[in-house]
Structure formats: C-alpha cells, structure tokens
Design a protein around this motif. Sequence first.
Motif, PDB file in Angstrom:
ATOM      1  N   TYR A 142      19.514  -6.285 -39.289  1.00 32.30           N
ATOM      2  CA  TYR A 142      19.830  -5.915 -37.928  1.00 32.30           C
ATOM      3  C   TYR A 142      21.284  -5.501 -37.924  1.00 32.30           C
ATOM      4  O   TYR A 142      22.129  -6.225 -38.417  1.00 32.30           O
ATOM      5  N   ALA A 143      21.544  -4.316 -37.395  1.00 35.09           N
ATOM      6  CA  ALA A 143      22.887  -3.760 -37.464  1.00 35.09           C
ATOM      7  C   ALA A 143      23.902  -4.772 -36.964  1.00 35.09           C
ATOM      8  O   ALA A 143      23.803  -5.263 -35.854  1.00 35.09           O
ATOM      9  N   SER A 144      24.876  -5.095 -37.809  1.00 37.36           N
ATOM     10  CA  SER A 144      25.876  -6.066 -37.391  1.00 37.36           C
ATOM     11  C   SER A 144      27.142  -5.369 -36.918  1.00 37.36           C
ATOM     12  O   SER A 144      28.202  -5.537 -37.481  1.00 37.36           O
ATOM     13  N   VAL A 145      26.967  -4.531 -35.910  1.00 39.15           N
ATOM     14  CA  VAL A 145      28.111  -3.917 -35.247  1.00 39.15           C
ATOM     15  C   VAL A 145      28.006  -4.255 -33.763  1.00 39.15           C
ATOM     16  O   VAL A 145      26.962  -4.667 -33.284  1.00 39.15           O
ATOM     17  N   LYS A 156      23.046 -11.212 -31.218  1.00 41.14           N
ATOM     18  CA  LYS A 156      23.313  -9.930 -31.877  1.00 41.14           C
ATOM     19  C   LYS A 156      23.890 -10.126 -33.273  1.00 41.14           C
ATOM     20  O   LYS A 156      24.512 -11.131 -33.569  1.00 41.14           O
ATOM     21  N   GLY A 157      23.689  -9.109 -34.090  1.00 42.08           N
ATOM     22  CA  GLY A 157      24.098  -9.201 -35.485  1.00 42.08           C
ATOM     23  C   GLY A 157      25.595  -9.284 -35.712  1.00 42.08           C
ATOM     24  O   GLY A 157      26.040  -9.745 -36.753  1.00 42.08           O
ATOM     25  N   VAL A 158      26.371  -8.862 -34.698  1.00 40.46           N
ATOM     26  CA  VAL A 158      27.813  -8.783 -34.935  1.00 40.46           C
ATOM     27  C   VAL A 158      28.408 -10.165 -35.212  1.00 40.46           C
ATOM     28  O   VAL A 158      29.393 -10.299 -35.933  1.00 40.46           O
ATOM     29  N   MET A 159      27.785 -11.215 -34.687  1.00 40.32           N
ATOM     30  CA  MET A 159      28.280 -12.567 -34.957  1.00 40.32           C
ATOM     31  C   MET A 159      28.168 -12.896 -36.443  1.00 40.32           C
ATOM     32  O   MET A 159      29.019 -13.579 -36.997  1.00 40.32           O
ATOM     33  N   ARG A 192      28.501 -10.815 -38.787  1.00 39.74           N
ATOM     34  CA  ARG A 192      29.621 -10.169 -39.465  1.00 39.74           C
ATOM     35  C   ARG A 192      30.889 -10.996 -39.304  1.00 39.74           C
ATOM     36  O   ARG A 192      31.587 -11.267 -40.279  1.00 39.74           O
TER      37      ARG A 192
END
Lengths: 285, 335
Positions: free
Chosen positions: B91-94, A117-120, A122
């Motif tokens: 890609y949404a980074s949340v 996932k993209g959150v990593m 960030r």
Amino acid sequence: MSTATLTKPGAGQSGPTRPAVAEDAEGRIGLRANLRHIGALARRNTLQIKQDPESMFDVLFMPIVFTLLFTFVFGGAMMGKGNQSEYVSYLVPGLMAMMGMNVSMSVGTGVNEDFQKGVMDRFRTMPIARSSVLIAKIVVEVGRMMVAFTILLVVGLILGMTIGTSWLHVLAAVGLSLLFGASLMWIFILIGLTVKTAQAVQGMAMIVLMPLQFGSSIFTPTSTMPGWLETFTNYNPLSNLADAARGLFRGDIPIAHDVWMVLAWSAAITLATAPLAIRKFRDKT
Amino acid sequence: MTRHDSTPHAIEVRGLVKHYGETKALDGVDLNVREGTVLGVLGPNGAGKTTLVRCLSTLIRPDAGTATVAGYDVVRQPRQLRRTIGLTGQYASVDEKLSGWENLYMIGRLLDLPRKDARRRSDDLLERFSLTEAAKKPAAQYSGGMRRRLDLAASMIGQPAVLYLDEPTTGLDPRTRNEVWGEVQRMVGEGVTVLLTTQYMEEAEQLASELTVIDRGRVVAEGRIHELKAKVGGRTLQIRPSDPTQLSAMADAVRRAGLDGVAGAQMVPEEGLLYVPILSDEQLTSVVGLLGAQGFAIADIGTHLPSLDEVFLAITGEKSSESDVLRDMKEEVAA
C-alpha cells in the motif's frame, strides 16, 4: 550483478548527499535533529489542512456558534433578561476550557485515521524519534486551538465581554488553556491508537466529555448545584481551568489555587499518558 | 547457501519466528541476501511475506530468531538499521494529501538533508521517475502507477543500501508494471540490495537473481532462478500448427531432436496445440528453427511461465496454502 560492488552498508554514510550523521553511535536522535523532524512533520500537518480546508470548520465555527447559543439561550436566565453581556464575561473564559477539550479530541480521530494509511509505516521505518510524529501533531493542533481562542475572544468582545485586567492576563489565561488542552491530547492520542475506528474515538470521547464539560463551572457557578455534584465539579480540572481563566480576566478573585491545580493536572496527565501513547505508537502493528 | 561466491550478506535471517495468536506467520525462516543482489521471496497470500518485511524493517518485533540488515540487528539496533533501509509497501506509503514534491521534501528533511539539498533531491527524483509534471498535485490524484513510482522515489531519497519491495506491482496494469520493473532494475544497477516479495513467478524472473519460496511461514525452496526453473520446468512453448493433422508429426520431430528437457513435448489434440517445455531462449529458437527446417507450417506460437501453483506443485508435490484464492486472482488478471 552478483559481483557488483556497492555502497558499504555502514552507518549512514551511504551517499554524497548524506549529511553529517545527526545521532550518536547508539543511533539516538539529537535535540536539534529532533526539532527539525518535528518541524518537517508539522509542515506536513499544516499542508494537510491547506489541502482540506474543511478540517478547520470546527475551530472556525465552534467558538461563534457556542458563544452565541449559550449567551442567548442561558444568558437571560442566568443574569436576567437583557443582561446577556454579563453572562458573556462569565462564559467566555470558561469556554476556552471546553473548546480546548473538543479540539484535543480531534487529535485522537486524526491519529487514528493517519494510522489507517501506509505513510505511518514509512515514518516508523525512518531514523526519527517515534515521538516526533505525535509531537508535530500536537504542535499543529495547539495552533488550531489558538485560532479557536482568538475567534472566541473576538466574538466575546463583540457581545460585550469586559476585561477587568490587562491583555497580559488574558494571554496568561489563553496559555493556561492551551497547556491543559495539549496535555489532554495525549489521552486522546492514546485512545486513538487503541480503538479501531475514528468513529469509535468520537463515541468514546463524548461519553467522557459531556459530563466533564457540563459538570463544571464553565457554564454556571457550582454553588447552585446539589452537594454531591458540587463536590464533583470542584474536583473537575475543567472547573479549575475555567475559574483560573475567569479570575485572570476579571482580576478581583483569587486564582493561585486554581492556576496551580491546572498546572499540576497538566503535568500529571502528560507524565502519565505521553509515555504510554508513545509506546503504543511504537509497538502498534 | 553461500556456495556461489564470497560477496558478504546484506541481509541475514536465522530461524525467524512471529506468531499472531495461534497463527504462525513466520515459522523459522532462514535466508540470506548477498550485497547488490535481488532476492525474490515468492509465496501466496498469507505465506508470511509481508510479516517478514515488517520484521526486517523494524515495524514488528520477531518472537524468536535473529535478523541482521547491513550488519545491524533488527531488535537490538533498530535506530541504526532504519538509516540504511528503504521500504515500498503493498500500500503506497506516501501522504495522499500532500503533493508529490512535498512528500519527497518532507522525507528529505526527516533524513536530515539541508533544505537546499532536500529541494534539489526532490526535483531530481521527480524527474527521474517521470513525475515532474504532477509534482504539485496531491498524491491522491495520482494513478496507481504514479503513486507506486512516487513511493519508490520516496524510498530512494535516503540512498538506502537495502531496499524492501513488498509486492511492488500488485494491482498494477502490465504497462505500469513494466515501468516499475525498469526502475527497480536501475536501482539494482546502482548497487542497492533488494528484497522483493511477489506472487508472480514472472516478476521474480524479471528482477531477482535468487529466489526463496515460502509457504505457511516456512521456506519450502530456495536457489538461483535457473536452478528452480530446472526443477519446475521453466517456460512452456505452445505451438499451433497451421494444419491440425500434423500435430503428432510435429511432436515426433521435436522429441527426436534430442534437446535437453524438450523430450517432454506433449500434444493436446482437442486444443490443436503442442506443449514443449523449454529451459532457455536458445532452445526456443532451436525448436522453432527445427520445425521450420522440416517444412512444418506454424499458425501461432507462444510461451508461458509456470504459475506460482505449478511451482509449488513441482517443488513440494502439494498445492500452495491458498491455491484457490490464487487461481481466482490469476483469472482476474487474465481477464
């Protein structure tokens, strides 16, 4: 637009709400800031569980199912029909070692899924220590492990487990199991960051897990095993952990050697794999 | 490259190279972004846009070359650099399992805001990005546009001096795209320097003041938008006369008007359309006014920007590396 003046792009003083910079000139993160970051990330992992309560099924039901299963399937054979409660006293301290290992394994799949996932991205572009993401994960998983151990002890007591020492000894056994489980998490994080899919993590882990868990003193005394297997089980850290925990519960067998072995294994595993896992996490693209 | 004025550069990239095995994702890229401006990096899929952003945001190390952002070197000073940047990816980074509010609060805490400030800033940004109503819902339940807005809000918590927007509107419907554009323009108005990657000429024109066109990891053109447009031909005006037989008379009238660039007017009788290349809104008005004054009746009128492919064709004389893919995508978007 081209002549607009803007916030000076200097080191971290770009806005009114920007707090005192929590780092030295090199940009290293101080201990307090690091703990705060770990706290914020652990909160994230906890909220994820709240959002997805099914992810707690393993730690809620594994202790119940395994304890019942092993007690009533093996208990009679081991201690004679009707003497299951004796086996419960033998089994439960050792089961902590097994469950600690199973929970650690789930860290690997969790980290792997997180990375899809993209959150990593960030997190990795933020001014936080890279290790804090992984440590927060471990903190929450240790919490999950404590839930599993609590349920395990309650089930054990219901089934007639006896404790020959004090609650302090039991807590020491729990602490030892948590420590060893936490060190194993680094191995599984490393695997989780290395293989492609979460399923692969599980597949790989099972191959290692089953022989280690059953080739140990968790379920049966090693003296009944053939010589070569007994040698293996005696060097298996899960045997050390199971024996140490058992000794702490009973109080009538020497435990010093096993306790030291567990501490040494935990330290060695952490020292060997944590830096590798953190580097892998940092460089993963 | 610094010919326009002396505003210092927020981003400086020199000879940046990144290989993935045999593929050269970046093959010696140079670019500058002046403080407080938006640089559009235009290129097809696989041109190296995302690799560039990942290098500049310390996610990957370049193999050669240098890059500084807000004065910090991406390789030698990544920790300081991370404090000055914000990233909104393709890609949404949340965190999808967390609510919008929890996402922002977490990021505030990770950026060392005290609890009270982190709470207030989360509330403020949710309001600003029109997400207050959805504040408590998990981000997984957000629509594509809401998620992108949350992503932008997340990037703004630290009040970054430099913001990377990696294809911020890819996959969004036109209305949502406009919303995102509006937000980006607002941030730029507040003085943020933006590096924007996009596949859409229209997006670059909306947001960027300067443009770098890359293909196969190399810069193939750069300059201010109007300079490139002059090269490429800007927009094309399409006119459909009410009476198709007047097409050639109209074409002659436009050609005779002597407007700069407009001489290239072409008619396509099969379509019943007149195509007039224009460079500015004034020219559009002039052409339409001219036709009206001469008594031509117009049934339909429209403009279109050059597609990325047309830009490539005009600049390099060859098709972009993924023109087939692009054509398919454009058809999809049009449909």
